[in-house]
Design a protein around this motif. Structure first.
Motif, mmCIF file in Angstrom:
data_model
loop_
_atom_site.group_PDB
_atom_site.id
_atom_site.type_symbol
_atom_site.label_atom_id
_atom_site.label_comp_id
_atom_site.label_asym_id
_atom_site.label_seq_id
_atom_site.Cartn_x
_atom_site.Cartn_y
_atom_site.Cartn_z
ATOM 1 N N GLU A 285 0.901 -1.354 -0.077
ATOM 2 C CA GLU A 285 0.118 -0.074 0.019
ATOM 3 C C GLU A 285 0.925 1.071 0.059
ATOM 4 O OE1 GLU A 285 -3.989 1.809 2.190
ATOM 5 O OE2 GLU A 285 -2.389 0.622 3.377
ATOM 6 N N GLU A 286 0.960 1.962 -1.159
ATOM 7 C CA GLU A 286 2.006 2.904 -1.399
ATOM 8 C C GLU A 286 1.057 4.042 -1.726
ATOM 9 O OE1 GLU A 286 4.196 5.378 -0.508
ATOM 10 O OE2 GLU A 286 5.016 3.506 -0.210
ATOM 11 N N LYS A 287 0.818 5.473 -1.131
ATOM 12 C CA LYS A 287 0.203 6.509 -1.715
ATOM 13 C C LYS A 287 0.908 7.680 -1.942
ATOM 14 C CE LYS A 287 -4.052 5.117 1.119
ATOM 15 N NZ LYS A 287 -4.846 4.632 0.007
ATOM 16 N N ASP A 288 2.514 7.576 -1.763
ATOM 17 C CA ASP A 288 3.049 8.701 -1.726
ATOM 18 C C ASP A 288 3.764 8.799 -3.187
ATOM 19 O OD1 ASP A 288 2.534 9.432 0.882
ATOM 20 O OD2 ASP A 288 4.250 8.177 1.597
ATOM 21 N N GLY A 289 4.144 7.678 -3.792
ATOM 22 C CA GLY A 289 4.634 7.871 -5.171
ATOM 23 C C GLY A 289 5.076 6.718 -5.786
ATOM 24 N N THR A 290 5.146 6.670 -7.105
ATOM 25 C CA THR A 290 5.419 5.402 -7.627
ATOM 26 C C THR A 290 6.883 4.788 -7.424
ATOM 27 O OG1 THR A 290 4.268 6.249 -9.593
ATOM 28 C CG2 THR A 290 5.945 4.589 -10.354
ATOM 29 N N LYS A 291 7.837 5.841 -7.256
ATOM 30 C CA LYS A 291 9.290 5.044 -7.002
ATOM 31 C C LYS A 291 9.166 4.359 -5.640
ATOM 32 C CE LYS A 291 13.502 4.714 -8.112
ATOM 33 N NZ LYS A 291 13.743 4.180 -9.386
ATOM 34 N N SER A 292 8.451 4.803 -4.616
ATOM 35 C CA SER A 292 8.331 4.049 -3.317
ATOM 36 C C SER A 292 7.808 2.833 -3.572
ATOM 37 C CB SER A 292 7.708 4.866 -2.303
ATOM 38 O OG SER A 292 7.610 4.199 -1.099
ATOM 39 N N ALA A 293 6.591 2.724 -4.174
ATOM 40 C CA ALA A 293 5.888 1.344 -4.461
ATOM 41 C C ALA A 293 7.020 0.399 -5.308
ATOM 42 C CB ALA A 293 4.733 1.813 -5.314
ATOM 43 N N GLN A 294 7.657 1.066 -6.293
ATOM 44 C CA GLN A 294 8.502 0.452 -7.325
ATOM 45 C C GLN A 294 9.482 -0.163 -6.378
ATOM 46 O OE1 GLN A 294 9.475 1.774 -11.107
ATOM 47 N NE2 GLN A 294 11.538 1.658 -10.402
ATOM 48 N N ASN A 295 10.007 0.375 -5.567
ATOM 49 C CA ASN A 295 11.214 -0.254 -4.857
ATOM 50 C C ASN A 295 10.815 -1.336 -3.900
ATOM 51 O OD1 ASN A 295 12.968 1.539 -5.985
ATOM 52 N ND2 ASN A 295 12.991 2.949 -4.231
ATOM 53 N N LYS A 296 9.352 -1.223 -3.226
ATOM 54 C CA LYS A 296 8.929 -2.289 -2.342
ATOM 55 C C LYS A 296 8.406 -3.223 -3.156
ATOM 56 C CE LYS A 296 7.138 1.037 1.174
ATOM 57 N NZ LYS A 296 5.893 1.750 1.790
ATOM 58 N N THR A 297 7.963 -3.181 -4.324
ATOM 59 C CA THR A 297 7.422 -4.317 -5.157
ATOM 60 C C THR A 297 8.541 -5.244 -5.612
ATOM 61 O OG1 THR A 297 5.589 -3.006 -5.953
ATOM 62 C CG2 THR A 297 6.260 -4.882 -7.159
ATOM 63 N N PHE A 298 9.736 -4.115 -5.952
ATOM 64 C CA PHE A 298 11.007 -5.283 -6.564
ATOM 65 C C PHE A 298 11.551 -6.149 -5.341
ATOM 66 C CE2 PHE A 298 12.527 -1.761 -9.696
ATOM 67 C CZ PHE A 298 11.274 -2.404 -10.846
ATOM 68 N N ALA A 299 11.618 -5.509 -4.198
ATOM 69 C CA ALA A 299 12.142 -6.036 -3.066
ATOM 70 C C ALA A 299 11.396 -7.478 -2.787
ATOM 71 C CB ALA A 299 12.297 -5.144 -1.868
ATOM 72 N N LEU A 300 10.035 -7.340 -2.794
ATOM 73 C CA LEU A 300 9.142 -8.287 -2.501
ATOM 74 C C LEU A 300 9.234 -9.329 -3.639
ATOM 75 C CD1 LEU A 300 7.085 -9.565 -0.451
ATOM 76 C CD2 LEU A 300 5.242 -8.207 -1.509
ATOM 77 N N VAL A 301 9.262 -8.894 -4.882
ATOM 78 C CA VAL A 301 9.378 -10.000 -5.917
ATOM 79 C C VAL A 301 10.767 -10.654 -5.830
ATOM 80 C CG1 VAL A 301 9.830 -10.019 -8.235
ATOM 81 C CG2 VAL A 301 7.808 -8.684 -7.516
ATOM 82 N N LEU A 302 11.653 -9.985 -5.426
ATOM 83 C CA LEU A 302 13.012 -11.013 -5.302
ATOM 84 C C LEU A 302 12.965 -11.979 -4.344
ATOM 85 C CD1 LEU A 302 15.400 -7.951 -5.941
ATOM 86 C CD2 LEU A 302 14.646 -9.806 -7.621
#
Length: 301
Positions: A273-290
């Motif tokens: 859940e990320e409402k602040d920006g695309t970059k933050s969501a992207q980083n969290k998603t990448f980490a979780l995917v890995l």
């Protein structure tokens, strides 16, 4: 007892009935009236599915409607509908004389902390049906409630669309995610697919030549794709809720909708859940995917 439940919503809205249906189907004959394509996914677990956009059902919304045929004969009708003027209630009383009629708003109050699935289960319980709303809800978290044979394929599915543009992250996030995953699975047998719904075909160009694209046309086609999926990533959408309820390892990206109300229900769900920006969501998603890819030996075998 024969119970007609009316839920005129999209796929995700309709799927939120599944915990209740699973909890009550052994004691009651459940009929669902709703909209396609949502109702088709409930078909194996109910006595009958009725499309509100066919036959005479559209008359429910008209004042002093009269019906030529009695389409079913329930003992009880529970509707999740906007009916402030009692037009639908009056029509249902005329259509099903003698049946108990209960109408509830489609969703909890805007500031409610209640999950939509629990809200509907509580409403159904209030009509006299023996059901434990919280037990039904948490049972759906422990094990799949739909087509539980999934999660053993070699497919990673990305679904970059949803029913609302406001919920979606831009294609750039998904293209970066594609590259990230491709680098990590280069020497593995897994394949990456991008899933596009019929209403989302406008974003296909962004993914041309970057991944195999599937356009979901109907229930069986979509289920056949998900049946061989070991990792699914998507926005808050009907397909994301479906993947979660099928027991697929699911990453759900929430941007505008509330997780407390709409968090996907299933045993293998992770939510960003990320409402602040695309970059933050992207980083969290990448980490979780890995993290999940490192576990692929257990998830996808």
């Amino acid at each position: 007892m024969k119970i007609l439940i009316i839920r005129a919503g999209a796929l995700g809205d309709t799927l939120m009935l599944m915990p209740s249906i699973k909890a009550m189907r052994d004691e009651h004959e459940v009929i669902i009236a709703g909209r396609s394509p949502g109702i088709e996914y409930l078909d194996p677990w109910v006595e009958k599915c009725i499309d509100l956009e066919r036959g005479e059902w559209h008359k429910l919304y008209s004042t002093h409607a009269r019906f030529d045929t009695l389409l079913t004969t329930p003992d009880q009708v529970t509707g999740f509908l906007n009916d402030t003027d009692n037009i639908i209630r009056d029509n249902l009383s005329h259509l099903f004389p003698g049946a108990k009629i209960d109408i509830f708003p489609p969703f909890p109050e805007p500031d409610s902390e209640t999950h939509v699935a629990i809200y509907m289960a509580k409403a159904i319980k209030s009509t006299g049906i023996r059901i434990d709303p919280h037990a039904a809800f948490y049972e759906a978290y422990k094990k799949p409630v739909i087509r539980a044979k999934t999660g053993k394929g070699k497919r990673i599915v990305l679904h970059p669309g949803s029913g609302s543009i406001k919920k979606n992250y831009p294609p750039e996030l998904w293209l970066d995610l594609l590259r990230c995953i491709r680098e990590k699975i280069m020497t593995t047998p897994y394949e990456i697919n991008v899933l596009i719904g019929p209403a989302e075909e406008g974003i296909i160009k962004a993914f041309d030549n970057n991944a195999d694209i599937y356009i979901s046309q109907d229930r069986e086609h979509l289920l056949s794709i998900l049946d061989n999926t070991c990792l699914y990533i998507g926005h808050d959408s009907g397909v994301t809720h479906l993947a979660a309820m099928m027991g697929i390892n699911t990453i759900a990206l929430f941007r505008k909708s509330r997780v407390k109300n709409w968090g996907p229900v299933g045993p293998n769900v992770k939510i960003i859940e990320e409402k602040d920006g695309t970059k933050s969501a992207q980083n969290k998603t990448f980490a979780l995917v890995l993290e999940i890819i490192r576990q692929m030996g257990d998830i996808c075998t």
